[in-house]
Scaffold this active site. Structure first.
Site, PDB file in Angstrom:
ATOM      1  N   ALA A  92     -79.821  70.615   3.550  1.00 13.90           N
ATOM      2  CA  ALA A  92     -79.583  70.258   4.945  1.00 13.90           C
ATOM      3  C   ALA A  92     -78.183  70.637   5.415  1.00 13.90           C
ATOM      4  O   ALA A  92     -77.767  70.221   6.490  1.00 13.90           O
ATOM      5  CB  ALA A  92     -79.808  68.761   5.137  1.00 13.90           C
ATOM      6  N   ILE A  93     -77.478  71.434   4.638  1.00 14.15           N
ATOM      7  CA  ILE A  93     -76.082  71.724   4.968  1.00 14.15           C
ATOM      8  C   ILE A  93     -75.952  72.460   6.299  1.00 14.15           C
ATOM      9  O   ILE A  93     -74.947  72.305   7.001  1.00 14.15           O
ATOM     10  CB  ILE A  93     -75.398  72.507   3.814  1.00 14.15           C
ATOM     11  N   ASP A  94     -76.968  73.245   6.687  1.00 16.35           N
ATOM     12  CA  ASP A  94     -76.933  73.909   7.991  1.00 16.35           C
ATOM     13  C   ASP A  94     -76.915  72.917   9.145  1.00 16.35           C
ATOM     14  O   ASP A  94     -76.523  73.271  10.261  1.00 16.35           O
ATOM     15  CB  ASP A  94     -78.147  74.833   8.163  1.00 16.35           C
ATOM     16  N   HIS A 141     -78.225  76.273  14.685  1.00 16.55           N
ATOM     17  CA  HIS A 141     -77.762  75.074  13.968  1.00 16.55           C
ATOM     18  C   HIS A 141     -76.471  74.526  14.592  1.00 16.55           C
ATOM     19  O   HIS A 141     -75.483  74.261  13.903  1.00 16.55           O
ATOM     20  CB  HIS A 141     -77.544  75.394  12.483  1.00 16.55           C
ATOM     21  N   ASP A 198     -90.194  60.329   0.756  1.00 18.73           N
ATOM     22  CA  ASP A 198     -90.323  60.665   2.164  1.00 18.73           C
ATOM     23  C   ASP A 198     -90.636  59.382   2.934  1.00 18.73           C
ATOM     24  O   ASP A 198     -91.082  58.385   2.339  1.00 18.73           O
ATOM     25  CB  ASP A 198     -91.431  61.701   2.395  1.00 18.73           C
ATOM     26  N   SER A 258     -87.439  77.781   5.219  1.00 15.69           N
ATOM     27  CA  SER A 258     -87.498  76.520   4.483  1.00 15.69           C
ATOM     28  C   SER A 258     -88.271  76.692   3.187  1.00 15.69           C
ATOM     29  O   SER A 258     -87.938  76.098   2.156  1.00 15.69           O
ATOM     30  CB  SER A 258     -88.154  75.438   5.347  1.00 15.69           C
ATOM     31  N   VAL A 312     -74.841  75.882  -0.235  1.00 20.30           N
ATOM     32  CA  VAL A 312     -74.745  77.186   0.434  1.00 20.30           C
ATOM     33  C   VAL A 312     -75.464  77.108   1.780  1.00 20.30           C
ATOM     34  O   VAL A 312     -76.606  76.631   1.870  1.00 20.30           O
ATOM     35  CB  VAL A 312     -75.349  78.289  -0.450  1.00 20.30           C
TER      36      VAL A 312
END
Length: 361
Positions: A268-270, A96, A198, A134, A298
């Site tokens: 999507a924080i990664d 990432h 989406d 995921s 997180v």
């Protein structure tokens, strides 16, 4: 090949990259596997299990890093691990790098050859090594959202499924990929009122066929997303551009205008986060509040269920790990071309173009 498995050092990370069954498969193929002592403790895998499978137990992480030709991990190297990177080393892990440019710099400076799980990509666009995590993160997002909607969690005091005579919570899922569709599955199972957005109408058709009208499916656009989140109790951001920074789907103004006590979960924080107000948190301190909205961001969500996540991840990584060990990076890519986009750094350069663009290269 000499393969090293180190204990994870990221905050609240209890997964381990290889299971005893994986060790047995690798050693059976003639490879040597070093496992750092207690690397599996957080996933309830003992040193004895590794030893019985043929691993060599090593006390110090530095020994594993220095002696292994191939280091396999779960999460990106942490600050204290960067000193161990070298040019005579292959690193296979989640990276990432779009969210962690300092790690990209360290990998390039050391000349390390790195393969990132999250960008191994099949011809149809599927991400086989990211998919199980995921799935876990998506399913957990509904669970943690439900928990933090409780008054004790800082939320509005809303039960996700409601009760007879009282409406269910309104849940908005932005992104209908693997994480988003698993979030939808759990939220529907808990009885919530679910809308999923989406950009891909074919994906929305698939979900509509599965749920037969039990959810709303909408094409993602700025106006409709904003209108929906203003009435939401829980918003789950599940957008992904493989290797690149996540697109921003909520602005700070959007968050400010949401209902007090509502919850946002940023999956999507990664990749840098998909909400403007997001910043990475940990399992031991998972939330913060901005404008009366509870934020959960997180960076290693599957680490909350490490045993499930360890086995789910190891199931899909082991065939690729075995191939790299048998054939080296180039030979493995020749036999499994989907590994090519996973090759992220080599000879001091970032080789994945999406990652390079996200880093400004």
């Amino acid at each position: 090949m000499n393969i090293g498995v180190v204990a994870e050092t990221k905050t609240d990370e209890s997964r381990v990259a290889v299971t005893p069954a994986g060790v047995e498969a690798l050693t059976g193929a003639g490879h040597t596997v070093m496992v750092q002592s207690d690397a599996g403790r957080g996933s309830y895998i003992t040193d004895d299990e590794y030893a019985d499978a043929g691993a060599t137990l090593v006390d110090l992480a530095g020994t594993v890093w220095s002696e292994a030709e191939l280091v396999v991990k779960v999460k990106e190297p942490q600050t204290e691990e960067l000193i161990y990177l070298s040019e005579n080393q292959i690193l296979f892990t989640f990276l990432h790098l779009a969210a962690y440019p300092q790690i990209a710099e360290a990998l390039c400076a050391a000349g390390t050859t790195s393969l990132a799980y999250e960008t191994v990509r099949l011809p149809d666009g599927a991400l086989p090594l990211l998919a199980p995590m995921s799935e876990v993160a998506g399913r957990m997002s509904a669970q943690v959202g439900a928990r933090f909607l409780e008054k004790s969690g800082g939320g509005r005091g809303v039960l996700l499924g409601g009760v007879p005579g009282v409406e269910a919570a309104t849940v908005i899922v932005i992104g209908a990929g693997t994480a988003g569709s698993n979030a939808v599955q759990m939220a529907v199972g808990l009885g919530a009122d679910v809308t999923v957005f989406d950009l891909n109408p074919a994906r929305l058709r698939e979900l509509d066929q599965v749920y037969r009208g039990a959810i709303r499916t909408l094409i993602a656009n700025r106006a409709d997303v904003r209108r929906a989140i203003l009435d939401a109790d829980l918003v789950i951001g599940a957008v992904l551009l493989p290797g690149a920074k996540a697109p921003r789907v909520l602005t700070a103004e959007d968050v400010k205008d949401m209902k007090p006590g509502s919850v946002v979960v940023d999956l999507a924080i990664d990749q840098g986060g998909c909400f403007e107000t997001s910043h990475e948190t940990s399992h031991s301190d998972p939330t913060y509040v901005i404008d009366d909205v509870v934020h959960y961001a997180v960076g290693n969500i599957p680490g909350a269920v490490p045993r499930t996540s360890t086995y789910a991840l190891a199931n899909v990584t082991l065939p690729y790990l075995s191939l790299v060990a048998d054939q080296g990076v180039d030979g493995a890519i020749e036999r499994r071309p989907e590994l090519a986009p996973g090759l992220t750094t080599r000879n001091g350069e970032v080789t994945n173009q999406a990652v390079l663009a996200s880093l400004g290269g």
